[in-house]
Structures are given as C-alpha cells and as structure tokens.
Enzyme design. Structure first.
Site, mmCIF file in Angstrom:
data_model
loop_
_atom_site.group_PDB
_atom_site.id
_atom_site.type_symbol
_atom_site.label_atom_id
_atom_site.label_comp_id
_atom_site.label_asym_id
_atom_site.label_seq_id
_atom_site.Cartn_x
_atom_site.Cartn_y
_atom_site.Cartn_z
ATOM 1 N N ASP A 149 0.835 -1.207 0.000
ATOM 2 C CA ASP A 149 0.000 0.000 0.000
ATOM 3 C C ASP A 149 0.869 1.257 0.000
ATOM 4 O O ASP A 149 0.551 2.247 -0.659
ATOM 5 C CB ASP A 149 -0.946 0.002 1.213
ATOM 6 C CG ASP A 149 -1.845 -1.225 1.214
ATOM 7 O OD1 ASP A 149 -2.313 -1.608 0.132
ATOM 8 O OD2 ASP A 149 -2.045 -1.815 2.294
ATOM 9 N N HIS A 187 -5.567 -3.502 5.470
ATOM 10 C CA HIS A 187 -5.090 -3.827 4.131
ATOM 11 C C HIS A 187 -6.202 -4.354 3.226
ATOM 12 O O HIS A 187 -6.075 -5.396 2.607
ATOM 13 C CB HIS A 187 -3.931 -4.833 4.224
ATOM 14 C CG HIS A 187 -3.403 -5.245 2.879
ATOM 15 N ND1 HIS A 187 -2.794 -4.361 2.017
ATOM 16 C CD2 HIS A 187 -3.436 -6.426 2.218
ATOM 17 C CE1 HIS A 187 -2.460 -4.984 0.909
ATOM 18 N NE2 HIS A 187 -2.848 -6.242 0.988
HETATM 19 P P1 NAI Z 1 -0.510 -18.394 -5.758
HETATM 20 O O1 NAI Z 1 -1.718 -19.243 -5.826
HETATM 21 O O2 NAI Z 1 0.230 -18.086 -7.012
HETATM 22 O O3 NAI Z 1 0.526 -19.005 -4.725
HETATM 23 C C1 NAI Z 1 0.158 -19.487 -3.476
HETATM 24 C C2 NAI Z 1 1.102 -20.599 -3.122
HETATM 25 O O4 NAI Z 1 0.756 -21.067 -1.812
HETATM 26 C C3 NAI Z 1 1.014 -21.808 -4.078
HETATM 27 O O5 NAI Z 1 2.294 -22.131 -4.564
HETATM 28 C C4 NAI Z 1 0.442 -22.900 -3.206
HETATM 29 O O6 NAI Z 1 0.900 -24.198 -3.548
HETATM 30 C C5 NAI Z 1 0.937 -22.475 -1.833
HETATM 31 N N1 NAI Z 1 0.218 -23.099 -0.723
HETATM 32 C C6 NAI Z 1 -1.099 -23.341 -0.587
HETATM 33 N N2 NAI Z 1 -1.336 -23.967 0.577
HETATM 34 C C7 NAI Z 1 -0.144 -24.094 1.200
HETATM 35 C C8 NAI Z 1 0.262 -24.672 2.428
HETATM 36 N N3 NAI Z 1 -0.613 -25.220 3.288
HETATM 37 N N4 NAI Z 1 1.575 -24.641 2.739
HETATM 38 C C9 NAI Z 1 2.474 -24.083 1.900
HETATM 39 N N5 NAI Z 1 2.147 -23.536 0.722
HETATM 40 C C10 NAI Z 1 0.851 -23.550 0.371
HETATM 41 O O7 NAI Z 1 -0.944 -17.021 -5.034
HETATM 42 P P2 NAI Z 1 -0.117 -15.641 -4.987
HETATM 43 O O8 NAI Z 1 -0.523 -14.773 -6.110
HETATM 44 O O9 NAI Z 1 1.315 -15.963 -4.787
HETATM 45 O O10 NAI Z 1 -0.701 -14.975 -3.648
HETATM 46 C C11 NAI Z 1 -0.390 -15.534 -2.397
HETATM 47 C C12 NAI Z 1 -1.117 -14.799 -1.281
HETATM 48 O O11 NAI Z 1 -0.589 -13.473 -1.142
HETATM 49 C C13 NAI Z 1 -2.614 -14.638 -1.542
HETATM 50 O O12 NAI Z 1 -3.331 -14.880 -0.346
HETATM 51 C C14 NAI Z 1 -2.735 -13.187 -1.956
HETATM 52 O O13 NAI Z 1 -4.012 -12.661 -1.713
HETATM 53 C C15 NAI Z 1 -1.683 -12.570 -1.066
HETATM 54 N N6 NAI Z 1 -1.249 -11.239 -1.490
HETATM 55 C C16 NAI Z 1 -1.022 -10.315 -0.520
HETATM 56 C C17 NAI Z 1 -0.662 -9.039 -0.817
HETATM 57 C C18 NAI Z 1 -0.383 -8.060 0.269
HETATM 58 O O14 NAI Z 1 -0.255 -6.860 -0.035
HETATM 59 N N7 NAI Z 1 -0.247 -8.477 1.525
HETATM 60 C C19 NAI Z 1 -0.538 -8.591 -2.217
HETATM 61 C C20 NAI Z 1 -0.688 -9.664 -3.174
HETATM 62 C C21 NAI Z 1 -1.055 -10.939 -2.815
#
Ligand code: NAI
Length: 341
Positions: A149, A187
C-alpha cells in the site's frame, strides 16, 4: 547471520520474493517451503552466486524448513480473482495460515512472522490467536505486511502531482515526494488510509486528492482486472515484501531503516504506544492497526503514533470508516481460532 524461511514459495508472490531475498546481503540461509515444487525452485535459486545458501523443501519437511529460522514470510494461499474480494479469501486461507503458524510456534517459536497472505486484516489475528493458544505469542514478532500500500501510494502520489507539474517526474523529485506519504489502517479497500504528511501537497492535488485516496485503497483491483483471472499482484508484492523483510533484517544489525514511514499491521496491546494508538483512532478496543513501526533486532518494539496526532478532518473521516470495517475483519479472524476447539 539470519535464516529466512518462505512458506508458499512456489506461488506468484513466493517465487519472485524468493529470488529477491536470495539477492539480499542480509540473508545467510534461505529455506523455501510449499506443498508443490519448492524443491526445484530452491535448487534453481541455489545456483545464483550470492552469499546465501538456498534449499527448497518438500511438503513433509516443514520442521527442517523452520528449524533455526529467525524470519518467516508467509505468502501461502489463494489470491484474489475477479469478483472475489480479499475477504472472500478468508475461508480458503484461514486454515492454511493457522496450520503454518502452528508449525512456526512448534519449530521456530522465536521467529518473526511476516504475514503476506490475504485477507491480512483477519489472518494476522488468526496468527496471533494461534500463537497465544500455544503460549508462544510475542507481540512484536507478528507483522501483517501492508507495505504494498505504501509502495503504491508513493507511486500514485507522483503520478497525480505530475499531472499538475511534469517536472516532478525527475528522479530526485520523485524520491523526495515518496517521503511525504504514509499509509495506515488495514489492508483492504476502505481500511487502507493514505496520509499525505506534507499538507501543501493535498492542496496541490486539489480535485485529484479524492482520486488518489481511492486509487490507493482499490489499486489492487486494477491488477486483478488486468490479469484477467490469473490472480492478483505478484511482482509488485514481491518487491514490497522483500523491501519490508530487508528492513526487518537490517534491524538485526542495528542499521537505520531506509524507509522512514514503514508500517505494519500489528497487535497494539503489549506494544509501546499501543494504548495511545487505540485512543487516537478513537476506539480503545481495536486490537490491530497498521502504523509506522520501530524495529529492533527484527521485532517491533514500538509504534510511531505521530501521524495520528495531526490528522485533517478528511483523514479523521477515513479513520472512522476504516475502524468500523476493521473491527469486523479482526473479529472474524479471532472467532476462527477461539470458536475452534
Ligand atoms: P498463488 O496461488 O500463485 O501461490 C500461493 C502458493 O501457496 C502456491 O504455490 C500454493 O501451492 C501455496 N500453498 C497453498 N497452501 C499451502 C500450504 N498449506 N503450505 C504451503 N504452501 C501452500 O498465489 P499468490 O498470487 O502468490 O498470492 C499468495 C497470497 O498473497 C494470496 O493470499 C494473496 O491474496 C496474497 N497477497 C497479498 C498481498 C499483500 O499486499 N499483503 C498482495 C498480493 C497478494
């Protein structure tokens, strides 16, 4: 030297985040964990000739991943897709974060935990309540990563100011402008509160001020829409997450922070200035809020409340709106743990 673990390292955020941290001089050992593909990603990164070692672990090796880790980043979980809000992700990601934080409590109880997974407003309370239940909670060690942010607010502030004065596009001016904004609150959507600390810039923005606020609050939607179903912010998030982690790592070496207005979504009770922050946001019962933090030895030691002491009437309005929504988000996270046996 610091061992850093990334849980969810194979994802859209996890992979570039792992790469950026492999490049960090503050990391000695990088441990990557995911339920899929982390071993290969770890092997790939281990060929990069920086000082740290890097190992990817399979899904049954969480203990080895976390053993001796001092900083744990959690980007594990499902990202937003069109039509899904951050809050819709709650059901899917709450259980993932609960189980991963339980493992951290067990195998790396002193680690600093940086929660990236969404919805941050509810998942940080889940992390805190999980650790409390285990008797392992330390208020300064759990941080919700809201730094994207701030990164967006800095970018957008310059964008809007340039509409009035194209000269601001020069590099030096941009850096100066970046220091004039901070972001507090939570957030998601209206819980995100950009604060322009130099009020003369609000005057300069004029009618664009409201556009600026809205764009910081809902900037994530631009990416979800443009990616057409392929997920949410990944590369900009990895940048913001790595920057945040580097500040945590720098504080292990007593180095001055690079970003003066670095904020995190933290548990206020138990932190220095936490009570004052609650009073200033006008709700003594609000337990979490994102505010500029002071880090020492990797942990949050106090909160900087100065930004809350100089709010304009419009900013006070934004805080009031944010607090109402935040209270619900926080309660949702707490109940997920407290209502489960
Ligand atoms: P993605 O689906 O590409 O990656 C998520 C990963 O987590 C996958 O590789 C999956 O296998 C893994 N995963 C699922 N369950 C798991 C477990 N129990 N143990 C270990 N790994 C596990 O998703 P992406 O795009 O990488 O986003 C990840 C998270 O980050 C989402 O929740 C998203 O909303 C969040 N996010 C947060 C932001 C922030 O500003 N804080 C900004 C952008 C995304």
């Amino acid at each position: 030297m610091v061992k850093v673990a990334i849980l969810g390292a194979s994802g859209g955020v996890g992979q570039p985040l792992s790469l950026l941290l492999k490049l960090s001089p503050y990391v000695s050992e990088l441990a990557l964990y995911d339920i899929r593909a982390a071993e290969g990603i770890g092997k790939d990164l281990s060929h990069i000739n920086t000082n740290s070692s890097c190992v990817g672990y399979d899904k049954d090796s969480i203990e080895n991943t976390l053993s001796n880790a001092q900083v744990v980043l959690i980007p594990a979980g499902v990202p937003r897709k069109p039509g899904l809000t951050r809050d819709d992700l709650f059901k899917m990601n709450a259980g993932i974060v609960k189980s991963l934080v339980t493992a951290v409590g067990k195998f790396a109880p002193n680690a600093r935990i940086l929660v990236i997974s969404n919805p941050v407003n509810s998942l940080v309370p889940i992390a805190v309540e999980t650790l409390k239940k285990m008797g392992k909670f330390k208020p300064g060690n759990v941080m919700g990563v809201t730094n994207l942010d701030l990164v967006r607010a800095e970018t957008f502030l310059v964008d809007y100011l340039m509409l009035k004065n194209p000269k601001i596009g020069q590099e030096q001016d941009k850096t100066t402008m970046h220091r004039k904004v901070t972001v507090i609150g939570g957030h998601s959507g209206e819980t995100i509160i950009p604060i322009i600390t130099d009020k003369s810039l609000v005057f300069q923005l004029d009618k664009q001020y409201e556009h600026f606020i809205h764009r910081v609050q809902f900037g994530g939607d631009e990416i979800v829409k443009a990616k057409q179903g392929a997920g949410s912010a990944t590369l900009s998030m990895a940048f913001a997450g790595a920057k945040f982690a580097e500040e945590v790592l720098r504080s292990f070496h007593n180095e001055k922070p690079e970003t003066e207005s670095l904020s995190a979504f933290v548990y206020l009770p138990g932190l220095k200035n936490g009570k004052k922050a609650q009073q200033l946001v006008g709700d003594n019962s609000i337990e979490y809020f994102s505010l500029p933090i002071v880090l020492r030895n990797g942990s949050v030691v106090s909160i900087d409340t100065s930004v809350l002491e100089k709010l304009s009437p419009r900013e006070e309005q934004l805080v009031n709106t944010a607090v109402k929504e935040l209270r619900k988000n926080i309660e949702k996270g707490k109940s997920f743990i407290l209502d489960s046996s």
